[in-house]
Design a protein around this motif. Structure first.
Motif, PDB file in Angstrom:
ATOM      1  N   LEU A  72      -0.856  -5.057  -1.300  1.00 38.07           N
ATOM      2  CA  LEU A  72      -1.364  -5.016   0.064  1.00 38.07           C
ATOM      3  C   LEU A  72      -2.743  -5.662   0.044  1.00 38.07           C
ATOM      4  CD1 LEU A  72      -0.793  -4.032   2.960  1.00 38.07           C
ATOM      5  CD2 LEU A  72      -2.125  -1.980   2.407  1.00 38.07           C
ATOM      6  N   VAL A 116      -8.075  -3.557   3.603  1.00 40.96           N
ATOM      7  CA  VAL A 116      -7.409  -2.302   3.261  1.00 40.96           C
ATOM      8  C   VAL A 116      -8.458  -1.194   3.168  1.00 40.96           C
ATOM      9  CG1 VAL A 116      -5.937  -1.135   1.583  1.00 40.96           C
ATOM     10  CG2 VAL A 116      -5.680  -3.602   1.968  1.00 40.96           C
ATOM     11  N   CYS A 137      -0.548   4.158  -0.059  1.00 37.69           N
ATOM     12  CA  CYS A 137       0.540   3.315   0.431  1.00 37.69           C
ATOM     13  C   CYS A 137       1.883   3.931   0.061  1.00 37.69           C
ATOM     14  CB  CYS A 137       0.442   1.909  -0.160  1.00 37.69           C
ATOM     15  SG  CYS A 137      -0.825   0.869   0.600  1.00 37.69           S
ATOM     16  N   TRP A 160       5.493   2.855  -0.175  1.00 38.98           N
ATOM     17  CA  TRP A 160       6.263   1.614  -0.214  1.00 38.98           C
ATOM     18  C   TRP A 160       7.754   1.908  -0.121  1.00 38.98           C
ATOM     19  CZ3 TRP A 160       4.138  -3.210  -0.191  1.00 38.98           C
ATOM     20  CH2 TRP A 160       2.785  -3.329  -0.529  1.00 38.98           C
ATOM     21  N   ASN A 169       5.021   5.961  -3.893  1.00 37.80           N
ATOM     22  CA  ASN A 169       3.685   6.095  -3.321  1.00 37.80           C
ATOM     23  C   ASN A 169       2.638   5.701  -4.358  1.00 37.80           C
ATOM     24  OD1 ASN A 169       4.861   7.099  -0.998  1.00 37.80           O
ATOM     25  ND2 ASN A 169       4.495   9.241  -1.522  1.00 37.80           N
ATOM     26  N   ASP A 205      -1.799   4.361  -4.767  1.00 33.12           N
ATOM     27  CA  ASP A 205      -3.071   3.960  -4.178  1.00 33.12           C
ATOM     28  C   ASP A 205      -2.912   2.516  -3.704  1.00 33.12           C
ATOM     29  OD1 ASP A 205      -5.761   2.704  -4.064  1.00 33.12           O
ATOM     30  OD2 ASP A 205      -6.446   4.657  -4.778  1.00 33.12           O
ATOM     31  N   CYS A 206      -3.399   2.223  -2.512  1.00 32.84           N
ATOM     32  CA  CYS A 206      -3.184   0.889  -1.942  1.00 32.84           C
ATOM     33  C   CYS A 206      -3.859  -0.224  -2.741  1.00 32.84           C
ATOM     34  CB  CYS A 206      -3.668   0.852  -0.497  1.00 32.84           C
ATOM     35  SG  CYS A 206      -2.603   1.777   0.646  1.00 32.84           S
ATOM     36  N   VAL A 233       5.456  -1.043   3.992  1.00 35.62           N
ATOM     37  CA  VAL A 233       4.419  -0.169   3.462  1.00 35.62           C
ATOM     38  C   VAL A 233       3.762   0.577   4.621  1.00 35.62           C
ATOM     39  CG1 VAL A 233       2.683  -2.029   3.468  1.00 35.62           C
ATOM     40  CG2 VAL A 233       2.333   0.006   2.052  1.00 35.62           C
ATOM     41  N   VAL A 252       0.620   2.769   5.507  1.00 30.68           N
ATOM     42  CA  VAL A 252      -0.734   2.929   4.981  1.00 30.68           C
ATOM     43  C   VAL A 252      -1.394   4.135   5.637  1.00 30.68           C
ATOM     44  CG1 VAL A 252      -2.945   1.796   4.597  1.00 30.68           C
ATOM     45  CG2 VAL A 252      -0.848   0.430   4.714  1.00 30.68           C
ATOM     46  N   SER A 302      -4.835   6.574   5.687  1.00 31.13           N
ATOM     47  CA  SER A 302      -6.241   6.641   5.287  1.00 31.13           C
ATOM     48  C   SER A 302      -6.941   7.722   6.090  1.00 31.13           C
ATOM     49  CB  SER A 302      -6.929   5.295   5.516  1.00 31.13           C
ATOM     50  OG  SER A 302      -8.304   5.376   5.192  1.00 31.13           O
TER      51      SER A 302
END
Length: 648
Positions: free
Chosen positions: A125, A129, A135, A137, A149, A151-152, A170, A172, A174
């Protein structure tokens, strides 16, 4: 009716506005920021001849923002002139006899080399970001979604099924912000390329692992050169046998210390312009994979090599055994067999591209070279008896009478493999090897004094240079393009894609080119007057170089002004004892005068260096990419759809 339509349009617009107003505030905000994130993906280790990703990454790193030539020069310096291929050649999906590994274990995964069923893909990604975002996926190729899953900031690896579209999604997340969704389609295109042709196509002159030279001398007999009929040149490192002419050692013991090639019988090399083109294509276009079939063979003609079998250049010799094939199968036979295996497992898979250079041996170009550089009458008589000396008149006759017909037969053999479309044959032309600074080389012993009988005769050299420039290269172009009165059955379908953009650059880099930036050994030890070696056989037995430096300091792959190997280069890089020559002149004694001559020329004299091949690849790559219609694949990132995920 018009009024009714307007009322419906207005009503529809009002309903849409009301729906948007009812959306959560955080969702609307998410829609505004999703466009700054994209899914980026690339095929890993996408030059599939390489077993290990580190070998591909070496080229990916050095090809970034520079030409193939600049990459080769960088790699040459990084390897201290020993060459990048010396280790890679042992980590390929083809063995040194030319047999492709089925299956081939690539990066710890067994794959079919000819018919891959999946490809390794890395997904990231990218864009704006959020820091610390998570993330989720999902990859779905129609056989059920795969989810994970991360970390992005972390890349995600998966194997994409070949021939299927994989939808990558994906979500996302946050902090307290609403999740955002980005999606793209992933479809890997696997390009199947075959490399065909002669010594220029195979990479002759550039062994993947050059011969290791000893600082001590090795004796050859000679018909001229001294009162004793002997002379010394550098020996092979690791050779434990007798170096004096009075000793007798087996050829196998000597060959065990020789240079190593991708294919010894064909002097096939990873440095060839065909291989460099295929590697660079894989680097430049990250959404494709390249399955490459190197089949070119040194010494090939259309009749003997492409359409029929030919003699092997060398035996495949290791420290424990020697495998002498005697002959090499026709390249077209090998290609047809490979494609039959492909069609059996994947009927829809086709041959996408052929890289080709052929024609020089058909007109006896190597015989012209021998005629230019062999000066002494005794050696000339020996070569003439072996059918090695030629003339411009002989070559001109073959060019006019035989080569067009040979191309006609080759076209008919290629058409069934390319659906009748010969524009998918990238014919890369030869460069004139006899020019420096735009003018013909003057001749003389410089670069050829590795043998006492060698001296590039100025008159014969000028004749050959003129013939190549004004007759051979133009006629070859006309034949490939069905022009200039050359008859083709269907010119539109029979016309090959012709590449000659590199020829102008070679005009300043012929075999006689020298520069102050040449490697130190070259400048100190290869005399411009042709006085590189000590004629005193007593002194030369322990130190054959007059410069006082050890021959082991020669580096075949450091950048230099000449892109054409001379006879000195040929001996110092390959020192070939060819088994493919006429039996009438092949001796058993490794000190024989004939081996002294052949070892100086059969390793690639008057052939492009690795830099020369890289320059040819720089010319061939754009043409190949255009034929394959590559370009969209170069866009590493895809546009996000911007669809948010609604939370409850």
């Amino acid at each position: 009716m018009t009024f009714v339509r307007i009322r419906r349009l207005v009503l529809h617009s009002l309903l849409l506005l009301a729906a948007c107003a009812a959306l959560p505030v955080e969702w609307a905000a998410a829609q505004g920021t999703t466009g700054s994130m994209q899914i980026s993906w690339e095929v890993r280790n996408r030059f599939r001849l390489f077993r290990e990703e580190r070998d591909f990454q070496l080229h990916a790193d050095t090809l970034r923002n520079q030409t193939i030539l600049a990459s080769e020069q960088t790699l040459g310096v990084q390897s201290d002139g020993r060459g990048w291929a010396r280790n890679t050649v042992g980590r390929l999906c083809v063995d040194m006899a030319g047999k492709f590994s089925e299956p081939c274990t690539r990066d710890s995964v067994k794959e079919s080399y000819l018919t891959p069923t999946e490809h390794p893909v890395t997904v990231r990604l990218t864009g704006e970001v959020p820091v610390g975002a998570v993330c989720a996926w999902t990859f779905d190729d129609g056989d059920g979604p795969r989810q994970s899953n991360f970390d992005c900031a972390e890349p995600v690896n998966f194997r994409a099924v070949y021939g299927k579209r994989t939808v990558a999604i994906v979500d996302v997340t946050s902090g307290a912000e609403a999740p955002q969704r980005v999606t793209t389609d992933i479809t890997v295109r696997d390009v199947l390329i075959a490399g065909l042709g002669d010594s220029i196509a195979s990479g002759e002159g550039n062994p993947d692992r050059p011969v290791a030279l000893s600082d001590e001398g090795f004796c050859y007999r000679s018909y001229i050169g001294s009162d004793t009929g002997q002379y010394y040149r550098p020996s092979r490192a690791g050779f434990k046998g007798g170096r004096a002419c009075e000793s007798y050692e087996s050829l196998q013991a000597w060959q065990a210390q020789g240079a190593q090639w991708l294919s010894a019988p064909c002097h096939r090399s990873l440095y060839s312009y065909q291989t460099r083109t295929a590697i660079a294509m894989a680097v430049q276009y990250p959404h494709i994979a390249v399955t490459y079939l190197p089949l070119a063979c040194s010494g090939a003609t259309i009749a003997e090599g492409l359409l029929g079998k030919q003699q092997a250049k060398e035996c495949l010799t290791t420290k424990t055994s020697t495998n002498c094939q005697g002959s090499v199968a026709a390249q077209m036979t090998e290609l047809r067999e490979a494609m039959a295996a492909v069609k059996k497992r994947q009927p829809g898979r086709k041959l996408d591209l052929v890289l080709l250079s052929i024609g020089a041996n058909d007109i006896g170009f190597s015989n012209l070279v021998a005629d230019v550089i062999v000066e002494n009458d005794t050696e000339r008589a020996l070569f003439k008896r072996g059918g090695i000396l030629g003339s411009v008149d002989d070559s001109r006759s073959a060019l006019v009478r035989e080569l067009p017909a040979g191309f006609g037969k080759l076209r008919e053999a290629l058409k069934p493999l390319l659906s009748g479309d010969l524009s998918r044959v990238i014919f890369t032309a030869y460069a004139n090897p006899t020019f420096s600074n735009g003018a013909p080389c003057p001749g003389g012993p410089a670069g050829f004094d590795v043998h006492p009988a060698f001296n590039a005769n100025p008159r014969r050299l000028a004749n050959v240079a003129n013939f190549v420039e004004s007759e051979f290269l133009p006629q070859l172009k006309a034949i490939a393009l069905c022009q200039g009165g050359v008859l083709c059955r269907n010119p539109q379908a029979d016309r090959m894609t012709y590449v000659d953009a590199h020829q102008q650059a070679f005009a300043t880099h012929g075999f006689c080119a020298r520069a102050s930036t040449d490697p130190e050994f070259d400048r100190a030890c290869f005399s411009p007057k042709g006085q590189s070696f000590d004629p005193d056989i007593v002194a030369a037995s322990s130190q054959p170089m007059l410069c006082g430096l050890g021959a082991s300091q020669f580096r075949a792959y450091l950048p230099r002004a000449r892109w054409i190997r001379d006879a000195n280069d040929s001996y110092f890089a390959a020192m070939t004892y060819p088994q493919g020559i006429s039996a009438t002149i092949q001796p058993a004694d490794i000190h024989d005068a004939t081996w002294g001559i052949l070892s100086a020329v059969y390793g690639g004299a008057i052939h492009p260096t690795a830099e020369g091949h890289a320059a040819m690849a720089d010319a061939a790559l754009p043409a190949a990419a255009a034929v394959l219609r590559l370009g969209a694949e170069a866009e590493v990132t895809s546009e996000p759809l911007g669809e948010p995920v609604q939370t409850r």
